[in-house]
Scaffold this motif. Structure first.
Motif, short mmCIF file in Angstrom:
data_model
loop_
_atom_site.label_atom_id
_atom_site.label_comp_id
_atom_site.label_asym_id
_atom_site.label_seq_id
_atom_site.Cartn_x
_atom_site.Cartn_y
_atom_site.Cartn_z
N LEU A 47 0.78 -1.23 0.00
CA LEU A 47 0.19 -0.16 0.01
C LEU A 47 0.89 1.25 0.05
CD1 LEU A 47 -2.61 1.45 0.19
CD2 LEU A 47 -2.75 1.22 2.72
N LYS A 48 1.83 1.24 0.81
CA LYS A 48 2.75 2.38 0.89
C LYS A 48 3.28 2.68 -0.47
CE LYS A 48 5.56 4.96 4.24
NZ LYS A 48 6.23 4.68 5.46
N ASN A 49 3.95 1.62 -1.08
CA ASN A 49 4.54 1.63 -2.30
C ASN A 49 3.76 2.36 -3.46
OD1 ASN A 49 6.79 0.69 -1.43
ND2 ASN A 49 6.70 -1.35 -1.89
N PHE A 50 2.51 1.80 -3.17
CA PHE A 50 1.35 2.33 -4.44
C PHE A 50 1.31 3.79 -4.07
CE2 PHE A 50 -2.96 3.75 -4.93
CZ PHE A 50 -3.01 3.60 -6.15
N LEU A 51 1.17 4.26 -2.82
CA LEU A 51 1.04 5.62 -2.68
C LEU A 51 2.38 6.65 -3.12
CD1 LEU A 51 -0.61 5.54 1.00
CD2 LEU A 51 -1.74 6.21 -1.43
N LYS A 52 3.46 5.77 -3.00
CA LYS A 52 4.91 6.40 -3.46
C LYS A 52 4.75 6.62 -4.97
CE LYS A 52 7.71 4.74 0.35
NZ LYS A 52 8.72 4.02 0.70
N LYS A 53 4.18 5.63 -5.66
CA LYS A 53 4.18 5.68 -6.94
C LYS A 53 3.25 6.54 -7.30
CE LYS A 53 5.07 0.99 -8.38
NZ LYS A 53 5.29 0.40 -7.06
N VAL A 54 2.21 7.03 -6.72
CA VAL A 54 1.25 8.06 -6.97
C VAL A 54 1.83 9.43 -6.92
CG1 VAL A 54 -0.87 9.33 -6.49
CG2 VAL A 54 -0.78 6.85 -6.62
N ARG A 55 2.70 9.50 -5.56
CA ARG A 55 3.26 10.80 -5.11
C ARG A 55 4.50 11.15 -6.20
NH1 ARG A 55 7.37 10.89 -0.11
NH2 ARG A 55 8.34 9.54 -1.62
N MET A 56 5.28 10.15 -6.76
CA MET A 56 6.15 10.26 -7.78
C MET A 56 5.50 10.71 -9.14
SD MET A 56 9.22 10.56 -8.34
CE MET A 56 10.05 9.74 -7.13
N LEU A 75 13.31 4.62 -5.10
CA LEU A 75 12.96 5.04 -6.59
C LEU A 75 12.29 3.79 -7.10
CD1 LEU A 75 16.53 6.50 -7.73
CD2 LEU A 75 14.34 7.53 -7.34
N TRP A 76 12.58 2.60 -6.95
CA TRP A 76 11.91 1.32 -7.16
C TRP A 76 10.54 1.17 -6.83
CZ3 TRP A 76 9.70 -2.54 -4.41
CH2 TRP A 76 9.10 -3.80 -5.30
N ALA A 77 10.46 1.72 -5.34
CA ALA A 77 8.94 1.71 -4.94
C ALA A 77 8.15 2.89 -5.68
CB ALA A 77 9.13 1.82 -3.33
N SER A 78 8.81 3.83 -6.04
CA SER A 78 8.13 4.84 -6.80
C SER A 78 7.79 4.60 -8.30
CB SER A 78 8.97 6.16 -6.47
OG SER A 78 8.94 6.59 -5.14
N GLY A 79 8.39 3.60 -8.65
CA GLY A 79 7.82 3.36 -10.12
C GLY A 79 9.17 3.04 -11.19
N PHE A 80 10.26 3.34 -10.70
CA PHE A 80 11.30 3.14 -11.64
C PHE A 80 11.73 1.84 -11.82
CE2 PHE A 80 11.47 7.62 -10.38
CZ PHE A 80 11.65 8.27 -11.57
N GLU A 81 11.97 1.23 -13.13
CA GLU A 81 12.19 0.02 -13.54
C GLU A 81 13.37 -0.64 -13.79
OE1 GLU A 81 9.95 0.32 -17.13
OE2 GLU A 81 8.15 1.05 -16.10
N ASN A 82 14.57 0.28 -13.91
CA ASN A 82 15.91 -0.41 -14.38
C ASN A 82 16.80 0.12 -13.48
OD1 ASN A 82 17.95 -1.34 -15.78
ND2 ASN A 82 17.19 -1.04 -17.79
N PHE A 95 4.29 17.45 -3.49
CA PHE A 95 4.58 15.95 -3.80
C PHE A 95 5.85 15.49 -3.80
CE2 PHE A 95 0.69 17.44 -6.32
CZ PHE A 95 -0.24 16.83 -5.55
N SER A 96 7.00 16.10 -3.36
CA SER A 96 8.04 15.89 -3.33
C SER A 96 8.96 15.06 -2.41
CB SER A 96 8.85 17.24 -3.26
OG SER A 96 10.33 17.07 -3.18
N LEU A 135 6.72 14.35 -10.66
CA LEU A 135 7.13 14.42 -11.76
C LEU A 135 6.43 15.18 -13.21
CD1 LEU A 135 9.01 11.09 -12.30
CD2 LEU A 135 10.05 13.15 -11.67
N LYS A 136 5.08 15.16 -12.86
CA LYS A 136 4.06 16.09 -13.88
C LYS A 136 4.06 17.27 -13.53
CE LYS A 136 2.03 13.04 -16.74
NZ LYS A 136 2.33 13.02 -18.09
#
Length: 305
Positions: A69-78, A122-129, A89-90, A82-83
Motif C-alpha cells: 500500500l505504501k509503495n502504491f502511494l509512493k508511485k502516485v506521489r512520484m 526509486l523502485w517503490a516509486s515506479g522506476f524499472e531499471n 508531492f516532493s 514529475l508531472k
C-alpha cells in the motif's frame, strides 16, 4: 612529487587530520592545493575498508522496506511530482530528482549505493531499471525485480546508463580523473551524471580547518574546490550544466562537536544543541547556499558528445 588531483599543481601544503567520526584518533597527512584549494589525502591507507564499519557508517544502515500500500502511494506521489514539480508531492530527494527529470524506463545507477535505500525508494516509486554498485557490500544481490546491487567498483558495471548518481561517493574515490573518465565511458550518448560532494575552499573549511566535519579523514580521499572541479571536468568530455549548493546545518554542529572532542558515531545532535541553535545553524546554511559559500554541492553534468 604529488600533484593536485584536480588542477595538476605541484604547490601543495601538508597538514594533519585525525579520524574523528568513529573516535579512533589515528592521524593522516592531507594536502591542500595552493592554486585551486582542493584537498586530498597524501597516501591512501592500505586497508581503507577498516574505516567503513557497517554497524556505524551511515550508508550501511539496514535497508528499510515498505508495504504494498505504501509503495502504491509512493508511485502516485512520484507521478504527481514529475508531472507538476509541486513541492507538496516532493520526496525528500526531490530537489535533485526534479532537475534530472528521469523517465521511469531510464537505466539508472547509484555509485556507492550502501544498503541500496535510495534505489529501493526509486523502485517503490515506479522506476524499472536500477543498479547499485559499492565495493563494501557483503555480496552482489537482487533486491527486487529491476533492482540489483553489485559488489565492486565503477569498472564492474555492465553496459551503459542514462543516469549515473554519486551521492557523496566521489570524495571516496582515489583517482578523480579516472573516475570521471570511466563515468563518461559508461554514460549513453547525452547521458547525465549527478555528483553530490563536499566542497573544499568553503566557509566551513576556512572556519573549522581540520575540525571541518566533511573532511572525514581518512574516508574522504579527495575533496574538490569549485575551481578544481571545473578544471578537471573540462578535460574529460563532460559538460558541467548546473551547480546547486545544498549544504545543511551539519557543517556547523558536526564541526563544533569535533572541536569539543566528541565523535559523531551514535550521536544525537539534539542532545548537544538546543532546538533554537539547530534552527540558527540551518538558517545560516541556507544563507551560505544562496551566497555560494556552502560546504557541499550538486554538480549536474552531461556527456558532451
Amino acid at each position: 612529487m604529488n600533484r593536485c588531483h584536480f588542477c595538476n599543481s605541484e604547490s601543495l601544503r601538508d597538514f594533519q587530520a585525525e579520524e574523528k567520526m568513529l573516535g579512533l584518533g589515528e592521524q593522516f597527512t592531507y594536502q591542500e592545493c595552493q592554486d585551486c584549494q582542493s584537498l586530498q589525502i597524501k597516501s591512501v591507507p592500505s586497508d581503507i575498508s577498516a574505516f567503513y564499519k557497517s554497524d556505524t557508517y551511515y550508508s550501511f544502515s539496514s535497508l528499510v522496506t515498505s508495504s504494498s500500500l505504501k509503495n502504491f502511494l509512493k508511485k502516485v506521489r512520484m507521478w504527481l511530482f514529475l508531472k507538476t514539480g509541486a513541492s507538496a508531492f516532493s520526496p525528500s530527494y526531490g530537489y535533485w530528482l526534479r532537475e534530472l527529470n528521469p523517465a521511469y524506463s531510464d537505466r539508472i545507477v547509484d555509485i556507492g549505493c550502501g544498503s541500496g535505500q535510495l534505489l529501493y525508494e526509486l523502485w517503490a516509486s515506479g522506476f524499472e531499471n536500477l543498479t547499485g554498485v559499492d565495493p563494501f557490500l557483503d555480496s552482489s544481490k537482487d533486491l527486487e525485480p529491476g533492482l540489483s546491487l553489485i559488489k565492486g567498483g565503477l569498472e564492474d558495471l555492465p553496459g551503459e546508463f542514462d543516469i549515473m548518481l554519486m551521492h557523496h561517493a566521489f570524495e571516496h574515490m582515489a583517482e578523480p580523473k579516472k573516475t570521471l573518465e570511466t563515468c563518461r565511458q559508461k554514460l549513453k550518448k547525452d547521458g547525465r551524471l549527478l555528483i553530490r560532494t563536499p566542497l573544499a575552499g568553503s566557509s566551513a573549511w576556512e572556519e573549522f580547518g581540520d575540525n571541518w566535519v566533511q573532511l572525514d579523514a581518512p574516508r574522504h580521499l579527495n575533496i574538490p574546490s569549485l575551481e578544481g572541479f571545473k578544471k578537471l571536468v573540462n578535460d574529460q568530455g563532460l559538460k558541467l550544466e548546473k551547480i546547486l549548493f545544498d549544504s545543511t546545518a551539519f557543517q556547523f554542529w558536526g564541526s563544533i562537536l569535533y572541536q569539543r572532542g566528541i565523535k559523531l558515531a551514535g550521536i544525537n545532535c539534539e542532545a548537544h544543541f538546543s532546538s533554537n541553535e539547530l534552527r540558527e545553524f540551518q538558517k545560516k546554511a541556507l544563507r551560505y547556499n544562496q551566497e555560494g559559500k556552502g560546504d557541499q554541492v550538486c554538480f549536474y553534468l552531461r556527456r558532451a558528445d
